[in-house]
Scaffold this active site. Structure first.
Site, PDB file in Angstrom:
ATOM      1  N   ALA A 151      40.264  39.862  38.106  1.00 61.31           N
ATOM      2  CA  ALA A 151      41.294  39.105  37.591  1.00 61.31           C
ATOM      3  C   ALA A 151      42.317  39.312  38.619  1.00 61.31           C
ATOM      4  O   ALA A 151      43.288  38.173  38.901  1.00 61.31           O
ATOM      5  CB  ALA A 151      41.854  39.593  36.234  1.00 61.31           C
ATOM      6  N   TYR A 152      42.652  40.329  39.189  1.00 62.88           N
ATOM      7  CA  TYR A 152      43.516  40.865  40.218  1.00 62.88           C
ATOM      8  C   TYR A 152      43.407  39.725  41.268  1.00 62.88           C
ATOM      9  O   TYR A 152      44.156  39.044  41.935  1.00 62.88           O
ATOM     10  CB  TYR A 152      43.492  42.176  40.470  1.00 62.88           C
ATOM     11  CG  TYR A 152      44.418  42.489  41.833  1.00 62.88           C
ATOM     12  CD1 TYR A 152      45.694  42.765  41.655  1.00 62.88           C
ATOM     13  CD2 TYR A 152      43.864  42.528  43.039  1.00 62.88           C
ATOM     14  CE1 TYR A 152      46.324  43.110  43.002  1.00 62.88           C
ATOM     15  CE2 TYR A 152      44.434  42.764  44.131  1.00 62.88           C
ATOM     16  CZ  TYR A 152      45.946  42.908  44.139  1.00 62.88           C
ATOM     17  OH  TYR A 152      46.420  43.424  45.325  1.00 62.88           O
TER      18      TYR A 152
END
EC number: 1.5.1.50
Length: 240
Positions: A151-152
């Site tokens: 996600a980052y």
């Protein structure tokens, strides 16, 4: 005639590490600075004493982002630059709802700069050709991906893409670029084994410190031509 007052540079996440170093760099150049911070670290008091305007902000919600934008709009008639340094780091791990991880990363790295760029656009315009800047801080993982921080990495990739879109939208008055760093400096609690493993990931085998970022920011601010670009700051890590 008196000297015209310089327009301030806005730095999000300016209370520690690279954001703090950038704030002091500009303060030492007699450049007005506006800093956002979430947690009131002792360093914030030093910035205020030195003349910086420090605004507490909660970027975890869109309402918090817009409340911060309103404070900036009240405090100045223009901006020299926006440096989007505010960031968060969250891994996919057992017990952490995946939707929460993705939402958190997208909120701080995508929603926040997206909303601020739109809300503060008028403060950047009207100062001349290539007279203003937006700089997004992305990450080396935009190029490589990350199996532990999916996600980052995705949120930083979205920010990287927004760099080109905002460059198209705001030219020629505003230059929009991104800086994609890998390891710049260690945390105090990082042990020797971890530090050596991290250093071995790049060709240059060093953590260069904040000055490397500051020098690159200065280059982008003084350029009258570079826009829509992502500048890597990774010590040749892509060649390992």
């Amino acid at each position: 005639m008196g000297k015209t007052q310089s327009l301030p540079i806005l730095i999000t996440g300016g209370g520690r590490r690279i954001g703090l170093a950038l704030a002091w760099h500009f303060i030492n150049q007699k450049q007005p600075v506006i800093v956002s911070y979430r947690t009131h670290y002792p360093a914030i008091d030093g910035l205020i004493k030195a003349g910086a305007q420090c605004i507490q902000a909660d970027f975890s919600t869109n309402d918090g982002v817009m409340a911060f934008a309103d404070e900036v709009l009240k405090s100045t008639h223009g901006l020299r630059a926006i440096l989007h340094n505010a960031s968060a780091w969250m891994a996919e791990k057992p017990g952490a709802p995946l939707t929460d991880v993705l939402a958190c990363m997208m909120q701080i790295h995508v929603n926040t700069p997206y909303l601020l760029n739109h809300a503060l656009e008028r403060l950047l315009r009207g100062h001349g050709h290539a007279a203003s800047d937006i700089i997004h801080f992305t990450d080396y993982v935009v190029e490589r991906g990350s199996d532990k921080h999916i996600a980052y990495a995705a949120s930083k990739a979205a920010l990287d893409n927004m760099t080109r879109s905002f460059a198209r939208k705001l030219a020629p008055e505003v230059k929009v670029n991104s800086i994609a760093p890998s390891l710049i400096l260690f945390n105090e609690h990082d042990d020797a084994e971890y530090r050596q493993q991290a250093l071995n990931k790049s060709l240059m085998k060093t953590a260069p410190g904040e000055k490397e970022v500051i020098d690159l920011v200065d280059y982008l601010l003084t350029s009258c031509f570079v826009t829509g670009r992502s500048l890597p700051l990774d010590g040749g890590r892509h060649l390992r």
